[in-house]
Write a protein that holds these residues in place. Structure first.
Motif, PDB file in Angstrom:
ATOM      1  N   ASN C  60       0.829  -1.214   0.000  1.00  0.00           N
ATOM      2  CA  ASN C  60       0.000   0.000   0.000  1.00  0.00           C
ATOM      3  C   ASN C  60       0.859   1.257   0.000  1.00  0.00           C
ATOM      4  OD1 ASN C  60      -2.624  -0.559  -0.202  1.00  0.00           O
ATOM      5  ND2 ASN C  60      -3.125  -0.408   1.986  1.00  0.00           N
ATOM      6  N   GLU C  61       1.713   1.305   0.996  1.00  0.00           N
ATOM      7  CA  GLU C  61       2.618   2.445   1.092  1.00  0.00           C
ATOM      8  C   GLU C  61       3.432   2.609  -0.183  1.00  0.00           C
ATOM      9  OE1 GLU C  61       4.899   2.861   4.994  1.00  0.00           O
ATOM     10  OE2 GLU C  61       4.144   0.784   5.087  1.00  0.00           O
ATOM     11  N   LEU C  62       3.929   1.475  -0.659  1.00  0.00           N
ATOM     12  CA  LEU C  62       4.765   1.518  -1.861  1.00  0.00           C
ATOM     13  C   LEU C  62       4.052   2.232  -2.998  1.00  0.00           C
ATOM     14  CD1 LEU C  62       7.063   0.597  -3.798  1.00  0.00           C
ATOM     15  CD2 LEU C  62       5.840  -1.563  -4.029  1.00  0.00           C
ATOM     16  N   TYR C  63       2.824   1.763  -3.276  1.00  0.00           N
ATOM     17  CA  TYR C  63       2.137   2.334  -4.441  1.00  0.00           C
ATOM     18  C   TYR C  63       1.770   3.796  -4.191  1.00  0.00           C
ATOM     19  CZ  TYR C  63       2.195  -2.318  -6.273  1.00  0.00           C
ATOM     20  OH  TYR C  63       2.623  -3.527  -6.739  1.00  0.00           O
ATOM     21  N   GLN C  64       1.372   4.114  -2.939  1.00  0.00           N
ATOM     22  CA  GLN C  64       0.999   5.501  -2.653  1.00  0.00           C
ATOM     23  C   GLN C  64       2.192   6.440  -2.751  1.00  0.00           C
ATOM     24  OE1 GLN C  64      -0.938   5.317   1.150  1.00  0.00           O
ATOM     25  NE2 GLN C  64      -2.734   4.259   0.312  1.00  0.00           N
ATOM     26  N   GLN C  65       3.315   6.014  -2.232  1.00  0.00           N
ATOM     27  CA  GLN C  65       4.433   6.950  -2.175  1.00  0.00           C
ATOM     28  C   GLN C  65       5.316   6.946  -3.416  1.00  0.00           C
ATOM     29  OE1 GLN C  65       6.600   6.945   1.506  1.00  0.00           O
ATOM     30  NE2 GLN C  65       4.812   6.353   2.703  1.00  0.00           N
ATOM     31  N   CYS C  66       5.343   5.826  -4.114  1.00  0.00           N
ATOM     32  CA  CYS C  66       6.345   5.748  -5.194  1.00  0.00           C
ATOM     33  C   CYS C  66       5.796   5.640  -6.612  1.00  0.00           C
ATOM     34  CB  CYS C  66       7.261   4.548  -4.979  1.00  0.00           C
ATOM     35  SG  CYS C  66       8.376   4.800  -3.610  1.00  0.00           S
ATOM     36  N   ALA C  67       4.599   5.054  -6.753  1.00  0.00           N
ATOM     37  CA  ALA C  67       4.045   4.853  -8.092  1.00  0.00           C
ATOM     38  C   ALA C  67       5.082   4.283  -9.057  1.00  0.00           C
ATOM     39  CB  ALA C  67       3.483   6.169  -8.640  1.00  0.00           C
ATOM     40  N   PRO C  68       5.577   3.099  -8.783  1.00  0.00           N
ATOM     41  CA  PRO C  68       6.632   2.521  -9.613  1.00  0.00           C
ATOM     42  C   PRO C  68       6.135   2.183 -11.021  1.00  0.00           C
ATOM     43  CG  PRO C  68       5.836   0.889  -8.037  1.00  0.00           C
ATOM     44  CD  PRO C  68       5.175   2.185  -7.670  1.00  0.00           C
ATOM     45  N   ASP C  69       6.992   2.373 -12.009  1.00  0.00           N
ATOM     46  CA  ASP C  69       6.671   1.914 -13.371  1.00  0.00           C
ATOM     47  C   ASP C  69       6.767   0.390 -13.454  1.00  0.00           C
ATOM     48  OD1 ASP C  69       6.602   4.617 -14.489  1.00  0.00           O
ATOM     49  OD2 ASP C  69       8.778   4.587 -14.158  1.00  0.00           O
ATOM     50  N   VAL C  70       7.661  -0.126 -12.654  1.00  0.00           N
ATOM     51  CA  VAL C  70       8.011  -1.541 -12.744  1.00  0.00           C
ATOM     52  C   VAL C  70       8.062  -2.127 -11.342  1.00  0.00           C
ATOM     53  CG1 VAL C  70      10.038  -2.998 -13.049  1.00  0.00           C
ATOM     54  CG2 VAL C  70       9.324  -1.469 -14.887  1.00  0.00           C
ATOM     55  N   VAL C  71       7.481  -3.320 -11.180  1.00  0.00           N
ATOM     56  CA  VAL C  71       7.572  -4.012  -9.886  1.00  0.00           C
ATOM     57  C   VAL C  71       8.217  -5.374 -10.125  1.00  0.00           C
ATOM     58  CG1 VAL C  71       6.207  -5.201  -8.140  1.00  0.00           C
ATOM     59  CG2 VAL C  71       5.728  -2.823  -8.689  1.00  0.00           C
ATOM     60  N   VAL C  72       9.192  -5.709  -9.287  1.00  0.00           N
ATOM     61  CA  VAL C  72       9.828  -7.029  -9.376  1.00  0.00           C
ATOM     62  C   VAL C  72       9.407  -7.838  -8.154  1.00  0.00           C
ATOM     63  CG1 VAL C  72      12.006  -8.277  -9.526  1.00  0.00           C
ATOM     64  CG2 VAL C  72      11.791  -6.017 -10.582  1.00  0.00           C
ATOM     65  N   ILE C  73       8.770  -8.979  -8.399  1.00  0.00           N
ATOM     66  CA  ILE C  73       8.188  -9.761  -7.288  1.00  0.00           C
ATOM     67  C   ILE C  73       9.071 -10.962  -6.974  1.00  0.00           C
ATOM     68  CG2 ILE C  73       6.199 -11.158  -6.612  1.00  0.00           C
ATOM     69  CD1 ILE C  73       4.461  -9.189  -8.185  1.00  0.00           C
ATOM     70  N   CYS C  74       9.606 -10.958  -5.763  1.00  0.00           N
ATOM     71  CA  CYS C  74      10.574 -11.985  -5.330  1.00  0.00           C
ATOM     72  C   CYS C  74      10.104 -12.625  -4.026  1.00  0.00           C
ATOM     73  CB  CYS C  74      11.947 -11.376  -5.105  1.00  0.00           C
ATOM     74  SG  CYS C  74      12.459 -10.100  -6.232  1.00  0.00           S
ATOM     75  N   THR C  75       8.840 -12.967  -3.966  1.00  0.00           N
ATOM     76  CA  THR C  75       8.258 -13.523  -2.734  1.00  0.00           C
ATOM     77  C   THR C  75       7.947 -15.000  -2.936  1.00  0.00           C
ATOM     78  OG1 THR C  75       6.157 -12.734  -3.575  1.00  0.00           O
ATOM     79  CG2 THR C  75       7.294 -11.324  -1.972  1.00  0.00           C
ATOM     80  N   PRO C  76       7.523 -15.705  -1.862  1.00  0.00           N
ATOM     81  CA  PRO C  76       7.135 -17.116  -2.017  1.00  0.00           C
ATOM     82  C   PRO C  76       6.037 -17.283  -3.072  1.00  0.00           C
ATOM     83  CG  PRO C  76       7.397 -16.604   0.307  1.00  0.00           C
ATOM     84  CD  PRO C  76       7.540 -15.310  -0.438  1.00  0.00           C
ATOM     85  N   ASN C  77       5.971 -18.457  -3.661  1.00  0.00           N
ATOM     86  CA  ASN C  77       5.085 -18.719  -4.797  1.00  0.00           C
ATOM     87  C   ASN C  77       3.637 -18.302  -4.546  1.00  0.00           C
ATOM     88  OD1 ASN C  77       7.384 -19.885  -5.725  1.00  0.00           O
ATOM     89  ND2 ASN C  77       6.607 -21.990  -5.749  1.00  0.00           N
ATOM     90  N   ASN C  78       3.132 -18.543  -3.324  1.00  0.00           N
ATOM     91  CA  ASN C  78       1.712 -18.273  -3.091  1.00  0.00           C
ATOM     92  C   ASN C  78       1.381 -16.782  -3.087  1.00  0.00           C
ATOM     93  OD1 ASN C  78       3.113 -17.894  -0.701  1.00  0.00           O
ATOM     94  ND2 ASN C  78       1.335 -18.418   0.590  1.00  0.00           N
ATOM     95  N   GLU C  89      -3.013  -3.623 -11.194  1.00  0.00           N
ATOM     96  CA  GLU C  89      -4.101  -2.668 -10.909  1.00  0.00           C
ATOM     97  C   GLU C  89      -3.532  -1.269 -10.700  1.00  0.00           C
ATOM     98  OE1 GLU C  89      -7.146  -2.995 -11.232  1.00  0.00           O
ATOM     99  OE2 GLU C  89      -7.596  -5.144 -11.123  1.00  0.00           O
ATOM    100  N   HIS C  90      -2.337  -1.209 -10.142  1.00  0.00           N
ATOM    101  CA  HIS C  90      -1.715   0.101  -9.944  1.00  0.00           C
ATOM    102  C   HIS C  90      -0.954   0.599 -11.169  1.00  0.00           C
ATOM    103  CE1 HIS C  90      -2.507  -0.722  -5.655  1.00  0.00           C
ATOM    104  NE2 HIS C  90      -2.533   0.610  -5.559  1.00  0.00           N
ATOM    105  N   GLY C  91      -1.050  -0.162 -12.260  1.00  0.00           N
ATOM    106  CA  GLY C  91      -0.449   0.334 -13.499  1.00  0.00           C
ATOM    107  C   GLY C  91       1.041   0.057 -13.652  1.00  0.00           C
ATOM    108  N   SER C  92       1.556  -0.877 -12.879  1.00  0.00           N
ATOM    109  CA  SER C  92       2.985  -1.195 -12.989  1.00  0.00           C
ATOM    110  C   SER C  92       3.201  -2.418 -13.877  1.00  0.00           C
ATOM    111  CB  SER C  92       3.571  -1.515 -11.593  1.00  0.00           C
ATOM    112  OG  SER C  92       3.334  -0.463 -10.695  1.00  0.00           O
ATOM    113  N   HIS C  93       4.263  -2.371 -14.691  1.00  0.00           N
ATOM    114  CA  HIS C  93       4.732  -3.597 -15.333  1.00  0.00           C
ATOM    115  C   HIS C  93       5.250  -4.520 -14.232  1.00  0.00           C
ATOM    116  CE1 HIS C  93       4.533  -1.614 -19.190  1.00  0.00           C
ATOM    117  NE2 HIS C  93       5.476  -0.712 -18.869  1.00  0.00           N
ATOM    118  N   VAL C  94       5.149  -5.828 -14.448  1.00  0.00           N
ATOM    119  CA  VAL C  94       5.552  -6.782 -13.407  1.00  0.00           C
ATOM    120  C   VAL C  94       6.572  -7.783 -13.954  1.00  0.00           C
ATOM    121  CG1 VAL C  94       4.788  -8.600 -11.833  1.00  0.00           C
ATOM    122  CG2 VAL C  94       3.337  -6.602 -12.241  1.00  0.00           C
ATOM    123  N   PHE C  95       7.659  -7.937 -13.200  1.00  0.00           N
ATOM    124  CA  PHE C  95       8.646  -8.991 -13.481  1.00  0.00           C
ATOM    125  C   PHE C  95       8.583  -9.936 -12.285  1.00  0.00           C
ATOM    126  CE2 PHE C  95      13.381  -9.995 -14.384  1.00  0.00           C
ATOM    127  CZ  PHE C  95      13.020 -10.968 -15.301  1.00  0.00           C
TER     128      PHE C  95
END
Lengths: 340, 340, 340, 340, 340, 340
Positions: C60-78, C89-95
């Protein structure tokens, strides 16, 4: 097809184990009718062993009684010339052991007479029939090698001065390591370049080990009667800039007992002949290509067949009289350069 | 012993990673006081990196301000001549990168001036300091090799045309594979024979791959500005019959990426240099000798020390000005033979 | 070109050693502005280590404060599914790290939303960037392989059940050896066939060793909480008859510790990927081709660059959202066939 | 013990070099009284060569004149069924070459009749008699492998489409690589699992190379009359979850000329069959076990002996009629799955 | 657990690189409070390097100011005895470098005093902590070896006479190759047999190479001050018939530079230690077992931990005072047998 | 030279395949006139096979009818003594199979009688005639080894207890592995030291495997009648300090099936015999020397010739009666030390 009538001149080992068996395996093409050797008993024994009708002690008798279509000459080098000339005069095709002769003039005369008579004269350089050489020529033809511009060729023995025969007798052999061994790989190198004549030749010949003696791996030789060179090194430069580095030895302080190989460098690909490997670019990367399933050829059988093809007017890759003359001239120029 | 004052001319990689570290490891013998490069900033940075006091943009300043006892020249080949002459004129000993110069006349002039001035001029052929070469020379001296009569020397790269620097620029380098690589193994081969001058030289030079382009293993080069040869093959024949076969390439369709070696054949023993093996007779048998515990030398350190030995009047095996002139003349004769 | 603003979700090892360094090496294309991890301290530490400005404990904070163009997701599979959907939904490309999700429906929904939003969603299958795979694709394109009809793909560990992380937890990982390892080689195999959907899938999954315990080579795991499969074997048959044999294991009684490879069989040539060898016919002979000078790639750097290419609308070989959905569905069908 | 009276049906190579010599080495157990071949001269020559009394051109004569206890059937696959049925009807035990028949119904009928008649019907899968297989079965029995759950079995030739015989004729052979080669390793794999029937079978068959032609390593075949598959890949899943991956080829773009192997994975240990290696845990460590002194068996002699054991009512590991029927059904299901 | 207070006696290389780092890695168990060396400056420098508070030039000071629980003795062999006795008298546990002492009486006295005082005295034979030795002992315990009856143990260097330290000084070292190297493998061999005392000992000692000089691989030694043996060979026979063949050398004309190994022969299995291989029967066949995943241990860390275990009253496999006395007596008997 | 008349005593395999062929190849030196075996039919068959005139069932007849100059004794060990004494009494030279006898007293008596009679008595230790041993002796003579001071000799079989003959019968053989195998390498080791008598001998003998049974690699032996030792280890110390470590086994849990070798350590060089390698210093460096072209000798032919040389009064390196007595005494002392 008419069967050719063949005669063997020379009753030594090469007749017994190479030429006669190769001819005998092609009975529909050739009939071996006679063996001729100065030693009549030897000729007789050899003929009997292989089921050959006639045995002569003189070529005179041979030509009078048999009129062979084909003569195979398996005698010491110094007899190649007179026996080939005689055979051609009698109208026989000639398959002569290598080297063609003991000097260039002989080889040129032999080629000239064969051409005059419209007969086949060919030399028995059997390495042309190895699978490796056949593949090299296919690679060249198919463009995989591009322009061939440099060849390293060597036929080296570490301590392989033969302890038998006339190999160290200059008058009978005409030379040593180059004349006996080097010519094999020189012939191949010249084939790869379409048999050109070099514009420059530089070479050296040595006899340190041959004249000193020591441990032998092909019997024991006598240093005191060693007259030929035990090693010859040479460089040939051709019009259009191609070049050959040639090394031949009966004796050299090198690692392997026997080491015979060619490296052929072209603008698109290079080949090491034994075992065959091709070095080139493929799919934009540097590639090394192996051909693991090359057959072992019976190279004498194939070369004899190639000679018979030539006699029958078919395409053939046997070494021609003209090629033999070029090669013999190069050998002579190397020896001259080396001061021998 | 008095410490010598040294200056470095040239601010490139070879100064940075070879010469300066080698000098710095011998602080009791030599003090590096200055770096000189046309690019002042580069000189300054290099000096600072190695804790050297002065950095100059012109040799004029260098000689005026520092009066070095010793000058180390690490610039492109075409500058070796003028910078060496200038240094000698200023009374400095010179340690010059290989090759000596870009033609034979330059090298002869450099040697003559050094002799006149009574100064040391030496060239940095470091392979002389490998353990293998030291052992070869001990084998030669101790008689294990007998008379050396033939040497095969090669320095081959498969696709090693450098993608940086001036290596493909003929005016600056004077040549290609032979000038840059071949000279290393040629220098060793000549050492083995006590640095004779050949009576005959025959060679060829090629540029098929260099001018065509393709995959590079040392960066990407530009075929359209490729002016030097990518491969040179040559044969040298010496008075007394010794001979050398020499091959050098930046690019050749061969198997190994880099292949640098010498085979030295003598009447009693032969040596393959890398890895060192000796082939001879021992206790009446053919013997192959390995020396498994040869040390890895810091060859630049040792060669710099050898140069300093010479400056101090001690025995030294560094390449002398006279040897450099002989070598450069042979290079020139090869290129002439090759029509370049 | 405008620099993209990137944020990292997940503060574990893969973010630290793979994704952040790869992004940091391309500063002209991308600026890493934030790290987000449930564990605020971990996020902060990671951000500091890499000189990243922001560290958040919630997206939440991330999207509100930074509005990233790109998000890299490095979390557990689930977490791949919810975090990807939120990012899109926040308009970021996702890797997103592999595997795409823990079931096929998730992967399909993720692809659908990315398409709707016109955003890039890509998965981090880095083996696509190995030199070997690049060469395979060049061989395929250039026709050297003909029609590819069968592929054997395996990723086997002998005793490589990880003793750390969540690898044996089914709810968080969605599966075991297939989900973690098999997907890498399955992705490549599908690429070679242009990513088709199989018409038949048959598979089995095992957990004998995982549930029994024993010596571990990647730490010690707990057999009593081992919930996933330690080995999966499967066969895929495609329309037009191509087929894939797939094997993946965390633990299997086989010789090598780690063994990861593909064999790709085509009508004209076949390839074994590691080390790369091509088996075909050349010049009328069976030929084995090696490519000895393939570079080692920094495959994460190249894959991150490929993702950025996609974001910038350039051609890219990164694994797309659609490919990810096909792959995830195949994984699900294998598990269903195996009764898991 | 009473000596059995044996007759050979089929006068080809397999009778001459395998079956007759194996029977002849056990003269106390069996007396070969007749050879039967459609080609009377061939039968006569074979009988004479091996010192066998009778030679027949029809099985009718054979049964009327000799009443053999045992019949060995060495004819093309399509004759296995009618000749076995006839032999059983005449009260002879039958030792039939592999595969059992050309479809499953035939094999089932053959087994049923043998059971009805109380006669032995066995198939000649000789790999069961290799030292490796004997050791595998001892390892299994002794518990070293635990539960066996997955087997990879392959019998691959790179270019081994036979250039002779009926191997590419579908009507006579019933199939190609699977029918001729794959059955050998499938039989072993099934033995390791105690010969279960799979609940699911999935497979594909290919003929790219066979129908295209090219270099052959077992003679030259004719692509235009190539009717069978050159490669078959299949997956078998068994009740209780065991699985087999099976690959068989006459021609495939793979490295080795011939590659025949099984990998057998159990919960405690895994085995690679050729050369035999066992991978397990020992003394708490991962262990690889080699058995360097396995004997080379005369596997035909041992398999013939095993058949005779069965005839004499002794324990035997020869392939039974029931096993043959199961195997033939699997082959048929694979071909059906592959759409052939 | 209470942290032990440790002091180091001896400021040489073994303290610096082995003992101090090993102690420092176990800060919860032990606190290194002091370094003691005759050379105060050396002690100080070492203490500072490792962050140790105190540095003493005499052991008197050490015991007065620090009262260490544990003393680690890293001094020349001739000081082991007096320093150990002193430490025990002051109530410290002692971890002493090998060998225990320079004669048997010393070692016996040391063991007696430790027992009297109820303190731990242990010797630093770290090879006991290799993975290979741990596995050997597990194989022995699990019965895989049966009765062990013969051991071949050797620790050979080809030219490894140290060119530094006191290794060739008899008064300070007590002996040469056996005292410095042989004891390592002798200790292991005795462990395998449960540390028995031999009833017969026969040995020889040599100094041909040491007293002659030549090429050194561990620096250059001085033949004129070489007082110890360069090679010792011995045979030990034990009650119950077990036997040990022992070879140790600083210099010997053998192939490998360093060669250290044990072969342990038991009634059921035999082991070669480096690399570990087990030779036995399995499933009725002769089997060779490899253990490819043995870890590399930090053997000093493990041996220091084992010593600390002993101090804490836990089970430990460190070499005990009693074992050390037995070993030292054997060494003495070998030297006596060898007339030294 | 007069041809010697020879008789063979013993009709077993060693007569048939070793001694008779070796004698028959030297027809100008020796004429084999008789075979004598307790089993008259066997003697007759052997004589006929080799074209020998006479066949006797008793030595009485032999001496009365043939008066042989030379007798070759090829009977079980326990007959060597009586048959040799009888032959000497009849004035025949004797060539006796190894070992000389079954105890030292016999061997001494045999030597004494031969000396008294002035006849040659020699033992057939053929390894003396290998090329390797000849080269070793040349190296020793030429000074390449310096003083030889230690020898490791072993002749080990892993499971080579012969399943035939009398090898496990103590009364007939006198011992096991040492008596049958160890004597070969012991003889060579003694030769290297000029056949000294040791002042100390220590040894052990074992029979764990022999008495337990298991897999055999030379047939199957019966543990219940196994009376000899399956392994003997010994150490010999000589005046002047040379030493030998000797190991011999019929059965031992070691890797190689058969392993027979000697390592000979001298002050200047050391040799490993099979394959021959010399380890020394050359040109100031540690050198390993291989001799790649050693011939394979027909060692029986050469040893028989050496015996005949002795009979003819020529120099010979055959094992003499005196050497045999020394060797037999050492064997006895080893067995005594081992308590057998």
């Amino acid at each position: 097809m008419t069967q050719l009538k063949a005669a063997i001149i020379g009753g030594g080992n090469i007749a017994d184990t190479n030429h006669i068996p190769a001819l005998k395996q092609q009975p529909d093409r050739v009939d071996v009718v006679a063996v001729c050797s100065r030693d009549q008993a030897k000729a007789r024994a050899l003929a009997d062993k292989h089921g050959i009708a006639h045995a002569f002690a003189s070529t005179n008798e041979l030509y009078q009684q048999c009129a062979p279509d084909v003569v195979v000459i398996c005698t010491p080098n110094n007899l190649h010339y007179p026996q080939t000339m005689e055979a051609l005069e009698h109208g026989s095709h000639v398959f002569c052991e290598k080297p063609p002769a003991i000097n260039a003039q002989q080889a040129r005369d032999m080629a000239r007479l064969a051409a005059q008579k419209g007969l086949v004269l060919a030399y028995n350089f059997q390495l042309r029939q190895t699978s490796e050489w056949a593949l090299l020529m296919r690679c060249k033809t198919s463009g995989l090698l591009g322009d061939i511009y440099h060849i390293k060729a060597h036929f080296l023995r570490r301590r392989g001065i033969p302890g038998w025969g006339y190999f160290t007798n200059k008058a009978m052999q005409g030379g040593g390591a180059l004349m006996d061994l080097g010519v094999h790989v020189l012939d191949l190198a010249l084939c790869a370049l379409d048999y050109p004549t070099p514009d420059q030749v530089l070479g050296n010949a040595y006899d340190f080990i041959g004249k000193t003696g020591g441990k032998g791996l092909m019997g024991s030789w006598k240093p005191e009667t060693f007259e030929v060179e035990d090693a010859t090194m040479a460089y040939l430069s051709f019009p259009g800039k191609a070049s050959i580095m040639l090394s031949a030895s009966f004796a050299l302080n090198t690692q392997a007992d026997k080491d015979r190989n060619l490296e052929i460098f072209g603008s698109k690909g290079g080949v090491k002949l034994f075992p065959f490997s091709l070095h080139t670019e493929l799919a934009g990367e540097l590639a090394d290509v192996q051909f693991p399933y090359l057959e072992d050829n019976d190279i004498q059988l194939k070369n004899t067949a190639a000679f018979l093809d030539a006699c029958e007017g078919k395409p053939s890759n046997v070494c021609t009289a003209e090629e033999g003359a070029i090669l013999q001239e190069i050998v002579e120029r190397i020896y001259q350069s080396a001061g021998r």
